[in-house]
Design a protein around this motif. Structure first.
Motif, PDB file in Angstrom:
ATOM      1  N   THR A  10       0.978  -1.084   0.181  1.00 47.47           N
ATOM      2  CA  THR A  10       0.047   0.237  -0.085  1.00 47.47           C
ATOM      3  C   THR A  10       0.811   1.084   0.209  1.00 47.47           C
ATOM      4  N   GLY A  11       0.174   1.976  -0.945  1.00 46.33           N
ATOM      5  CA  GLY A  11       0.673   3.436  -0.636  1.00 46.33           C
ATOM      6  C   GLY A  11       2.206   3.906  -1.367  1.00 46.33           C
ATOM      7  N   ALA A  12       2.135   2.122  -2.546  1.00 46.95           N
ATOM      8  CA  ALA A  12       3.518   2.219  -3.131  1.00 46.95           C
ATOM      9  C   ALA A  12       3.739   3.178  -4.400  1.00 46.95           C
ATOM     10  N   ALA A  13       3.065   4.526  -4.933  1.00 49.77           N
ATOM     11  CA  ALA A  13       3.221   5.343  -5.356  1.00 49.77           C
ATOM     12  C   ALA A  13       4.125   6.567  -4.632  1.00 49.77           C
ATOM     13  N   GLY A  14       4.340   6.102  -3.304  1.00 46.66           N
ATOM     14  CA  GLY A  14       5.137   6.857  -2.101  1.00 46.66           C
ATOM     15  C   GLY A  14       6.183   7.138  -2.897  1.00 46.66           C
ATOM     16  N   GLN A  15       7.817   7.364  -1.512  1.00 46.44           N
ATOM     17  CA  GLN A  15       8.843   7.401  -1.727  1.00 46.44           C
ATOM     18  C   GLN A  15       9.526   6.221  -1.373  1.00 46.44           C
ATOM     19  N   ILE A  16       8.332   5.937   0.382  1.00 46.96           N
ATOM     20  CA  ILE A  16       8.774   4.215   0.258  1.00 46.96           C
ATOM     21  C   ILE A  16       8.877   3.396  -0.590  1.00 46.96           C
ATOM     22  N   GLY A  17       7.700   3.484  -0.938  1.00 47.92           N
ATOM     23  CA  GLY A  17       6.853   2.665  -2.397  1.00 47.92           C
ATOM     24  C   GLY A  17       8.215   2.068  -3.325  1.00 47.92           C
ATOM     25  N   TYR A  18       8.432   3.002  -4.235  1.00 51.06           N
ATOM     26  CA  TYR A  18       9.735   3.618  -4.590  1.00 51.06           C
ATOM     27  C   TYR A  18      10.562   3.042  -4.683  1.00 51.06           C
ATOM     28  N   ARG A  37       3.847 -11.916  -7.192  1.00 52.82           N
ATOM     29  CA  ARG A  37       2.912 -10.815  -8.015  1.00 52.82           C
ATOM     30  C   ARG A  37       2.745 -10.288  -6.521  1.00 52.82           C
ATOM     31  N   LEU A  38       2.895  -8.809  -7.561  1.00 51.04           N
ATOM     32  CA  LEU A  38       2.906  -7.492  -6.889  1.00 51.04           C
ATOM     33  C   LEU A  38       1.334  -6.732  -7.506  1.00 51.04           C
ATOM     34  N   ARG A  39       0.807  -6.978  -5.853  1.00 52.87           N
ATOM     35  CA  ARG A  39      -0.198  -5.467  -5.803  1.00 52.87           C
ATOM     36  C   ARG A  39      -0.003  -4.635  -5.313  1.00 52.87           C
ATOM     37  N   LEU A  40      -0.095  -3.855  -5.633  1.00 54.65           N
ATOM     38  CA  LEU A  40      -0.382  -2.254  -5.530  1.00 54.65           C
ATOM     39  C   LEU A  40      -2.014  -1.474  -4.940  1.00 54.65           C
ATOM     40  N   LEU A  41      -1.685  -0.959  -4.224  1.00 48.45           N
ATOM     41  CA  LEU A  41      -2.962  -0.031  -3.698  1.00 48.45           C
ATOM     42  C   LEU A  41      -1.916   1.175  -3.529  1.00 48.45           C
ATOM     43  N   GLU A  42      -3.615   2.410  -3.930  1.00 47.68           N
ATOM     44  CA  GLU A  42      -3.138   3.668  -3.847  1.00 47.68           C
ATOM     45  C   GLU A  42      -4.449   4.078  -3.731  1.00 47.68           C
ATOM     46  N   ILE A  43      -4.263   5.607  -3.666  1.00 51.39           N
ATOM     47  CA  ILE A  43      -5.126   6.045  -3.648  1.00 51.39           C
ATOM     48  C   ILE A  43      -6.140   6.443  -4.659  1.00 51.39           C
ATOM     49  N   PRO A  44      -7.296   6.896  -5.302  1.00 46.49           N
ATOM     50  CA  PRO A  44      -7.542   7.103  -6.727  1.00 46.49           C
ATOM     51  C   PRO A  44      -5.937   8.460  -7.321  1.00 46.49           C
ATOM     52  N   GLN A  45      -5.399   9.584  -6.498  1.00 45.67           N
ATOM     53  CA  GLN A  45      -5.286  10.077  -7.175  1.00 45.67           C
ATOM     54  C   GLN A  45      -4.647  10.185  -7.180  1.00 45.67           C
ATOM     55  N   LEU A  65       9.201 -11.432 -11.566  1.00 45.94           N
ATOM     56  CA  LEU A  65       8.000 -10.749 -11.232  1.00 45.94           C
ATOM     57  C   LEU A  65       7.532 -11.457 -12.134  1.00 45.94           C
ATOM     58  N   ALA A  66       6.359 -11.730 -12.061  1.00 46.12           N
ATOM     59  CA  ALA A  66       5.369 -12.734 -11.888  1.00 46.12           C
ATOM     60  C   ALA A  66       4.610 -11.699 -12.961  1.00 46.12           C
ATOM     61  N   GLY A  67       3.857 -10.411 -12.424  1.00 46.28           N
ATOM     62  CA  GLY A  67       3.446  -9.515 -12.873  1.00 46.28           C
ATOM     63  C   GLY A  67       3.001  -8.392 -11.833  1.00 46.28           C
ATOM     64  N   THR A  68       2.141  -6.969 -12.385  1.00 47.52           N
ATOM     65  CA  THR A  68       1.939  -5.975 -11.259  1.00 47.52           C
ATOM     66  C   THR A  68       0.489  -5.358 -11.945  1.00 47.52           C
ATOM     67  N   ASP A  69       0.075  -5.766 -10.847  1.00 49.66           N
ATOM     68  CA  ASP A  69      -1.166  -5.337 -10.660  1.00 49.66           C
ATOM     69  C   ASP A  69      -1.637  -3.894  -9.779  1.00 49.66           C
ATOM     70  N   ILE A  70      -2.675  -3.447 -10.326  1.00 45.69           N
ATOM     71  CA  ILE A  70      -2.926  -2.025  -9.313  1.00 45.69           C
ATOM     72  C   ILE A  70      -4.088  -1.451  -9.205  1.00 45.69           C
ATOM     73  N   PHE A  71      -4.479  -1.434  -7.601  1.00 43.18           N
ATOM     74  CA  PHE A  71      -6.137  -1.077  -7.546  1.00 43.18           C
ATOM     75  C   PHE A  71      -6.087   0.215  -6.710  1.00 43.18           C
ATOM     76  N   ASP A  72      -7.898   0.632  -6.469  1.00 43.74           N
ATOM     77  CA  ASP A  72      -7.920   1.600  -5.310  1.00 43.74           C
ATOM     78  C   ASP A  72      -8.657   1.089  -4.961  1.00 43.74           C
ATOM     79  N   ASP A  73      -8.783  -0.155  -4.805  1.00 41.36           N
ATOM     80  CA  ASP A  73      -9.768  -0.983  -3.783  1.00 41.36           C
ATOM     81  C   ASP A  73      -8.905  -1.773  -2.806  1.00 41.36           C
ATOM     82  N   ALA A  74      -9.511  -1.978  -1.379  1.00 39.78           N
ATOM     83  CA  ALA A  74      -8.405  -2.534  -0.313  1.00 39.78           C
ATOM     84  C   ALA A  74      -8.885  -3.756  -0.769  1.00 39.78           C
ATOM     85  N   LYS A  75     -10.695  -4.440  -0.558  1.00 41.85           N
ATOM     86  CA  LYS A  75     -10.724  -5.422  -0.819  1.00 41.85           C
ATOM     87  C   LYS A  75     -10.187  -6.334  -1.881  1.00 41.85           C
TER      88      LYS A  75
END
Ligand code: NAX
Length: 328
Positions: A10-18, A37-45, A65-75
């Motif tokens: 979570t917070g994948a677009a932040g500086q620690i995430g990077y 397989r990475l699953r990234l969670l961020e806020i919509p913005q 790395l088998a793939g990266t998926d991005i979500f704005d929904d925690a579930k």
């Protein structure tokens, strides 16, 4: 070959995430035989920025790395997750009271705990990095009643690594020769880094230092206030060192501590050392068979007792505050 392990950040677009994502993708989190397989969670913005990072991850051509998926929904982000790194949090803004900060973070960590409870894999391991890390972990844990409580941890490994580095400099000994350091209490300025059980090349570290004033007036405050010193110097908070510590925390959790050594992590207290049961406090811990366990039976001198109690008192106050807010 092994099926990929799902790692949610979570917070994948932040500086620690990077700093963190590329090390996970390169195999440093789970080892060179384990695809992820990475699953990234961020806020919509911030989803767009996360998409940019995902393009760069692709360009790393990481074999594991088998793939990266991005979500704005925690579930969705925690569906099937095996390792969850909860980095995104609400920072304290100017004039914000502690109660407001705890409440804002409750709005993040309560639904994330619920999502982990609902959809994470059976073997899920959770590390909370986002501050206030211990109490955020407590909030998430209390909303995941079906997940064993000991799967929720908070990061004090950065503090542990900072303490290792300071002691190494003081004694002119390589960090590899220092064992059994411990961070006790909260990941905050009240934390207590202790060298009284530590060993340097087999000798007691406090005896090797032989300078109580250095321990009390330099070592402890330098470690506890290191975050502020980094901000002062860099103009931004610790990022790569925090990512590195998160890698260490999970790597140790999965692979275990060496015989004759331990590390530090925020784990659910079982009442050991007078820390109220249920609080997520930092302790000296060993890891074995995928479990962190509190080191038992250490003698606690008066100097240490006072400092542990003060930090644990702060944790209890944070817990009481989030209880009042209906967050735990
Ligand atoms: P940044 O502000 O660079 O990044 C945070 C990211 O989290 C942002 O991209 C933001 O959009 C995202 N975010 C916010 N709410 C979210 C939500 N509900 N779901 C998903 N993502 C969300 O902060 P960064 O420097 O990366 O630090 C992240 C956290 O780590 C902060 O809370 C920081 O205080 C904490 N730290 C903890 C440390 C520790 O030792 N435990 C040390 C380093 C760091 O200070």
């Amino acid at each position: 070959t092994q099926a990929p392990v799902n790692v949610t950040v979570t917070g994948a677009a932040g500086q620690i995430g990077y700093a963190l994502l590329f090390r996970i993708a390169s195999g440093q989190l789970l080892g060179q035989n384990t695809p992820v397989r990475l699953r990234l969670l961020e806020i919509p913005q911030a989803v767009k920025a996360a998409e940019g990072t995902a393009l760069e991850l692709e360009d790393g051509a990481f074999p594991l790395l088998a793939g990266t998926d991005i979500f704005d929904d925690a579930k969705q982000a925690f569906e099937g997750t095996n390792v969850a790194l909860l980095v995104g949090a609400r920072p304290r803004s100017k004039g914000m009271e502690r109660g407001d900060l705890l409440e804002a973070n409750g709005g993040i960590f309560k639904p994330q705990g619920e999502a982990i409870n609902a959809g994470a894999a059976e073997d899920v391991k959770v590390l909370v990095v986002g501050n206030p890390a211990n109490t955020n972990a407590l909030i998430a844990q209390s909303h995941a009643p079906d997940v064993p409580a000991d799967r929720f941890t908070a990061m004090t490994r950065l503090d542990h690594n900072r303490a290792l580095a300071q002691l190494s400099k003081k004694l002119g000994a390589p960090v590899s020769e220092i064992k059994k350091l411990a961070i006790w209490g909260n990941h905050s300025a009240t934390q207590y880094p202790s060298i009284f059980h530590a060993e340097v090349a087999g000798k007691n570290a406090a005896e090797a230092v032989n300078d109580q004033a250095w321990i009390a007036d330099e070592f402890i405050p330098t470690v506890a206030k290191r975050g502020a010193a980094i901000i002062e110097a860099r103009g931004a908070s610790s990022a790569a060192s925090a990512a590195s510590a998160a890698i260490d925390h999970v790597h140790t959790w999965v692979n275990g501590t060496a015989d004759g050594d331990w590390t530090s992590a925020g784990v659910v207290s079982d009442g050991s050392y007078g820390v109220p049961e249920g609080l997520i406090s930092s302790f000296p811990v060993t890891a074995k068979n995928g479990k962190y366990e509190i080191v038992q039976g250490l003698e606690i001198d008066d100097f240490s007792r006072q400092r542990i109690d003060a930090s644990v008192q702060e944790l209890a106050e944070e817990r009481d505050a989030v209880k009042k807010l209906g967050l735990v």
